[in-house]
Design a protein around this motif. Structure first.
Motif, mmCIF file in Angstrom:
data_model
loop_
_atom_site.group_PDB
_atom_site.id
_atom_site.type_symbol
_atom_site.label_atom_id
_atom_site.label_comp_id
_atom_site.label_asym_id
_atom_site.label_seq_id
_atom_site.Cartn_x
_atom_site.Cartn_y
_atom_site.Cartn_z
ATOM 1 N N GLU A 56 0.836 -1.204 0.000
ATOM 2 C CA GLU A 56 0.000 0.000 0.000
ATOM 3 C C GLU A 56 0.870 1.254 0.000
ATOM 4 O O GLU A 56 0.572 2.221 -0.696
ATOM 5 C CB GLU A 56 -0.947 0.008 1.200
ATOM 6 C CG GLU A 56 -2.094 -0.966 1.075
ATOM 7 C CD GLU A 56 -3.020 -0.646 -0.081
ATOM 8 O OE1 GLU A 56 -3.335 0.538 -0.312
ATOM 9 O OE2 GLU A 56 -3.418 -1.605 -0.771
ATOM 10 N N ASP A 57 1.951 1.235 0.785
ATOM 11 C CA ASP A 57 2.869 2.380 0.829
ATOM 12 C C ASP A 57 3.503 2.620 -0.534
ATOM 13 O O ASP A 57 3.617 3.763 -0.983
ATOM 14 C CB ASP A 57 3.952 2.170 1.882
ATOM 15 C CG ASP A 57 3.426 2.219 3.304
ATOM 16 O OD1 ASP A 57 2.279 2.698 3.504
ATOM 17 O OD2 ASP A 57 4.149 1.772 4.218
ATOM 18 N N VAL A 58 3.918 1.542 -1.195
ATOM 19 C CA VAL A 58 4.524 1.669 -2.526
ATOM 20 C C VAL A 58 3.495 2.196 -3.516
ATOM 21 O O VAL A 58 3.784 3.101 -4.307
ATOM 22 C CB VAL A 58 5.099 0.312 -2.996
ATOM 23 C CG1 VAL A 58 5.485 0.354 -4.465
ATOM 24 C CG2 VAL A 58 6.288 -0.076 -2.135
ATOM 25 N N LYS A 59 2.290 1.662 -3.448
ATOM 26 C CA LYS A 59 1.223 2.109 -4.343
ATOM 27 C C LYS A 59 0.934 3.589 -4.131
ATOM 28 O O LYS A 59 0.810 4.350 -5.090
ATOM 29 C CB LYS A 59 -0.035 1.270 -4.106
ATOM 30 C CG LYS A 59 -1.153 1.528 -5.094
ATOM 31 C CD LYS A 59 -2.289 0.543 -4.908
ATOM 32 C CE LYS A 59 -3.204 1.046 -3.825
ATOM 33 N NZ LYS A 59 -4.420 0.230 -3.670
ATOM 34 N N ASP A 60 0.876 4.015 -2.884
ATOM 35 C CA ASP A 60 0.628 5.416 -2.576
ATOM 36 C C ASP A 60 1.768 6.306 -3.066
ATOM 37 O O ASP A 60 1.538 7.418 -3.550
ATOM 38 C CB ASP A 60 0.430 5.612 -1.068
ATOM 39 C CG ASP A 60 -0.873 5.013 -0.564
ATOM 40 O OD1 ASP A 60 -1.764 4.716 -1.392
ATOM 41 O OD2 ASP A 60 -0.986 4.826 0.670
#
Length: 66
Positions: A56-60
């Motif tokens: 999720e952090d990478v996607k964000d």
């Protein structure tokens, strides 16, 4: 990781520790193993949630750069 998941995983881990300790003190190897399994299961769930959080952090981060 949601707070509910964190709390549930932590409760399972602590319950496993308690079962393991009770099994050791009462000389019940099955209860000891059950407690160890509960702890391992909770640890795997926590690791899985951490991986999901990292994705999720990478996607964000990619969304911010678009």
């Amino acid at each position: 990781m949601g707070l509910d998941d964190k709390a549930s995983n932590k409760a399972q881990e602590l319950g496993g520790k308690a079962k393991e300790a009770l099994g050791r003190s009462s000389d019940d190897p099955e209860l000891t193993r059950e407690g160890q399994r509960d702890q391992a299961s909770a640890g795997l769930k926590q690791a899985g949630e951490k991986v999901k959080d990292a994705f999720e952090d990478v996607k964000d981060a990619f969304k911010k750069h678009d």
